[in-house]
Design a protein around this motif. Structure first.
Motif, PDB file in Angstrom:
ATOM      1  N   TRP A  35       0.526  -1.117  -0.112  1.00  0.00           N
ATOM      2  CA  TRP A  35      -0.297   0.058   0.459  1.00  0.00           C
ATOM      3  C   TRP A  35       0.889   1.501  -0.210  1.00  0.00           C
ATOM      4  O   TRP A  35       0.821   1.743  -0.576  1.00  0.00           O
ATOM      5  N   GLN A  36       1.775   1.621   0.987  1.00  0.00           N
ATOM      6  CA  GLN A  36       2.506   2.345   1.079  1.00  0.00           C
ATOM      7  C   GLN A  36       3.388   2.653  -0.548  1.00  0.00           C
ATOM      8  O   GLN A  36       3.279   3.770  -1.073  1.00  0.00           O
ATOM      9  N   GLU A  37       4.133   2.057  -1.592  1.00  0.00           N
ATOM     10  CA  GLU A  37       4.668   2.276  -1.916  1.00  0.00           C
ATOM     11  C   GLU A  37       3.381   2.198  -3.502  1.00  0.00           C
ATOM     12  O   GLU A  37       3.819   3.029  -4.660  1.00  0.00           O
ATOM     13  N   SER A  38       2.357   1.714  -3.553  1.00  0.00           N
ATOM     14  CA  SER A  38       1.637   1.878  -4.801  1.00  0.00           C
ATOM     15  C   SER A  38       0.829   3.136  -4.382  1.00  0.00           C
ATOM     16  O   SER A  38      -0.220   3.148  -5.709  1.00  0.00           O
ATOM     17  N   HIS A  39       0.392   3.966  -3.012  1.00  0.00           N
ATOM     18  CA  HIS A  39      -0.286   5.006  -2.704  1.00  0.00           C
ATOM     19  C   HIS A  39       0.661   6.720  -2.636  1.00  0.00           C
ATOM     20  O   HIS A  39       0.637   6.970  -1.624  1.00  0.00           O
ATOM     21  N   ARG A  40       1.334   6.095  -3.025  1.00  0.00           N
ATOM     22  CA  ARG A  40       2.739   7.889  -2.878  1.00  0.00           C
ATOM     23  C   ARG A  40       1.978   9.143  -3.005  1.00  0.00           C
ATOM     24  O   ARG A  40       2.461   9.716  -1.989  1.00  0.00           O
ATOM     25  N   PHE A  41       0.998   8.740  -3.579  1.00  0.00           N
ATOM     26  CA  PHE A  41       0.571   9.892  -4.183  1.00  0.00           C
ATOM     27  C   PHE A  41      -0.843  10.484  -3.901  1.00  0.00           C
ATOM     28  O   PHE A  41      -1.538   9.913  -4.133  1.00  0.00           O
ATOM     29  N   CYS A  42      -1.161  11.517  -3.686  1.00  0.00           N
ATOM     30  CA  CYS A  42      -3.009  12.212  -2.463  1.00  0.00           C
ATOM     31  C   CYS A  42      -3.284  11.676  -4.049  1.00  0.00           C
ATOM     32  O   CYS A  42      -3.768  12.270  -5.039  1.00  0.00           O
ATOM     33  N   ALA A  43      -4.528  11.601  -3.770  1.00  0.00           N
ATOM     34  CA  ALA A  43      -5.761  10.943  -4.142  1.00  0.00           C
ATOM     35  C   ALA A  43      -6.486  11.791  -4.697  1.00  0.00           C
ATOM     36  O   ALA A  43      -7.071  11.958  -5.322  1.00  0.00           O
ATOM     37  N   ARG A  44      -6.555  13.431  -3.744  1.00  0.00           N
ATOM     38  CA  ARG A  44      -7.033  14.448  -4.039  1.00  0.00           C
ATOM     39  C   ARG A  44      -6.770  15.460  -4.889  1.00  0.00           C
ATOM     40  O   ARG A  44      -7.121  15.882  -6.080  1.00  0.00           O
ATOM     41  N   CYS A  45      -5.317  15.548  -4.522  1.00  0.00           N
ATOM     42  CA  CYS A  45      -4.508  16.536  -6.025  1.00  0.00           C
ATOM     43  C   CYS A  45      -3.283  16.418  -6.033  1.00  0.00           C
ATOM     44  O   CYS A  45      -3.022  17.182  -7.470  1.00  0.00           O
ATOM     45  N   GLY A  46      -3.077  14.835  -6.005  1.00  0.00           N
ATOM     46  CA  GLY A  46      -1.876  14.305  -6.895  1.00  0.00           C
ATOM     47  C   GLY A  46      -0.285  14.328  -5.961  1.00  0.00           C
ATOM     48  O   GLY A  46       0.450  14.248  -6.719  1.00  0.00           O
ATOM     49  N   ALA A  47      -0.945  15.081  -5.570  1.00  0.00           N
ATOM     50  CA  ALA A  47       0.582  15.408  -4.671  1.00  0.00           C
ATOM     51  C   ALA A  47       1.513  14.372  -3.538  1.00  0.00           C
ATOM     52  O   ALA A  47       0.480  13.803  -3.187  1.00  0.00           O
ATOM     53  N   GLU A  48       2.782  14.453  -4.138  1.00  0.00           N
ATOM     54  CA  GLU A  48       3.177  13.662  -3.455  1.00  0.00           C
ATOM     55  C   GLU A  48       3.165  13.553  -2.117  1.00  0.00           C
ATOM     56  O   GLU A  48       2.741  14.296  -0.743  1.00  0.00           O
ATOM     57  N   SER A  49       2.861  12.244  -1.034  1.00  0.00           N
ATOM     58  CA  SER A  49       2.257  12.466   0.470  1.00  0.00           C
ATOM     59  C   SER A  49       3.224  11.914   1.224  1.00  0.00           C
ATOM     60  O   SER A  49       4.406  11.378   1.047  1.00  0.00           O
ATOM     61  N   GLU A  50       3.334  12.289   2.438  1.00  0.00           N
ATOM     62  CA  GLU A  50       4.587  11.653   3.418  1.00  0.00           C
ATOM     63  C   GLU A  50       3.644  10.580   3.998  1.00  0.00           C
ATOM     64  O   GLU A  50       2.681  10.463   5.295  1.00  0.00           O
TER      65      GLU A  50
END
Length: 322
Positions: A149-164
């Motif tokens: 999940w961490q590897e496949s969800h690096r980017f925010c589903a709302r705005c596309g920015a990289e999440s932490e």
């Protein structure tokens, strides 16, 4: 089922210490006292003892092999000894010569050996899951699901920015829009459909010859477990299902499912498959299934050991579904 939690990946009673997730001070203290260890993943494959492949290898968080980590350690839980167990993904490491023909196969038989890890290999979890203790199986499944999940969800589903990554791997936070993202689990129904002395089995396209299993499918939004059982069996095999009851569940980190085992009573027996869904469906008697279990049925292989389908069918054979 009284023994539902004996299914593979269930029932180890792991203390998941949710109260320590993100508590850097408590984790640092445990680390300073030698109360931390990590299991290791490489491309979803856990590190296990070479040879028997029956025990997860636990390493100190300072081990040099972890220099190839692609994520910070993910906190999995605390064992009865007081040790906090983490998962570290070193998928950034490139082995010298992986068996390319086995990687990604239906059953990946390849093993990878890190030069800094003697007497240990990375092995496909589906291949070794029945060899592990309940605790190691739960740790491996949790680690694989979270790392994936961490590897496949690096980017925010709302705005596309990289999440932490935050909360020791159990949440991702978007610094751009403040959206919060949590590990994904997809509910799947898997059905023991019976009609008298027979059960309904199917096979997907591309499966090994003779391999059949219980029908299964994803639960749709706004749908109950019972409705999903009836819909999936009708769509795949043209069988109407009456009474449905829940039996057992199994986390299935391939990549992120929760298998919900149910029994359903068939109202008709004429099979009409949807070829876009499955390749074939058949009715199998208890006697035929028992022959498959003992290797005496030339057209039918037993379900994969460790999978909930095997668990459900085994208990149906033994008349222990209730």
């Amino acid at each position: 089922m009284d023994h539902a939690e004996t299914v593979t990946f269930g029932g180890s009673g792991l203390d998941r210490v949710a109260e320590l997730r993100g508590d850097a001070q408590a984790i640092d203290y445990a680390r300073s006292q030698g109360l931390t260890r990590t299991i290791v993943l490489w491309r979803g494959k856990p590190l296990v003892r070479a040879g028997e492949l029956d025990r997860l290898v636990r390493l100190p968080l300072e081990h040099p092999a972890l220099a190839d980590a692609t994520l910070p350690p993910i906190l999995l839980g605390r064992e009865e000894s007081g040790i906090l167990v983490f998962a570290t993904d070193i998928s950034g490491w490139e082995p010298a010569g992986p068996e390319a023909e086995s990687l990604g196969a239906f059953v990946d038989q390849s093993e990878q050996r890190h030069p800094d890890l003697e007497d240990a290999v990375f092995a496909e979890l589906r291949r070794i899951m029945t060899r592990l203790t309940p605790r190691d199986a739960e740790l491996a499944a949790t680690a694989k699901a979270l790392a994936g999940w961490q590897e496949s969800h690096r980017f925010c589903a709302r705005c596309g920015a990289e999440s932490e990554m935050i909360l020791s791997g159990w949440q991702r936070s978007c610094p751009a829009c403040n959206a919060q993202h949590f590990p994904r689990t997809d509910p799947v129904v898997i059905m023991l459909i019976t009609h008298g002395n027979r059960t309904l089995l199917g096979r997907s396209h591309g499966w090994p010859e003779g391999m059949y299993s219980c029908l299964a499918g994803f639960i749709e939004p706004g749908e109950t477990l019972e409705a999903a059982v009836r819909r999936e069996v009708w769509e795949e095999a043209g069988i109407r299902v009456g009474r449905v009851r829940y039996l057992a569940s199994q986390p299935w980190a391939f990549p992120s499912s929760l298998m919900l085992g149910a029994q359903g009573e068939a109202l008709n027996t004429e099979i009409v498959i949807d070829p876009s869904e499955i390749e074939e469906a058949i009715w199998v008697t208890r006697e035929e299934l028992l022959q498959a279990w003992t290797g005496d049925n030339p057209r039918l292989l037993p379900a994969r050991k460790g999978a909930i389908a095997h668990f459900l069918l085994h208990n149906w054979l033994a008349d222990k579904v209730d």
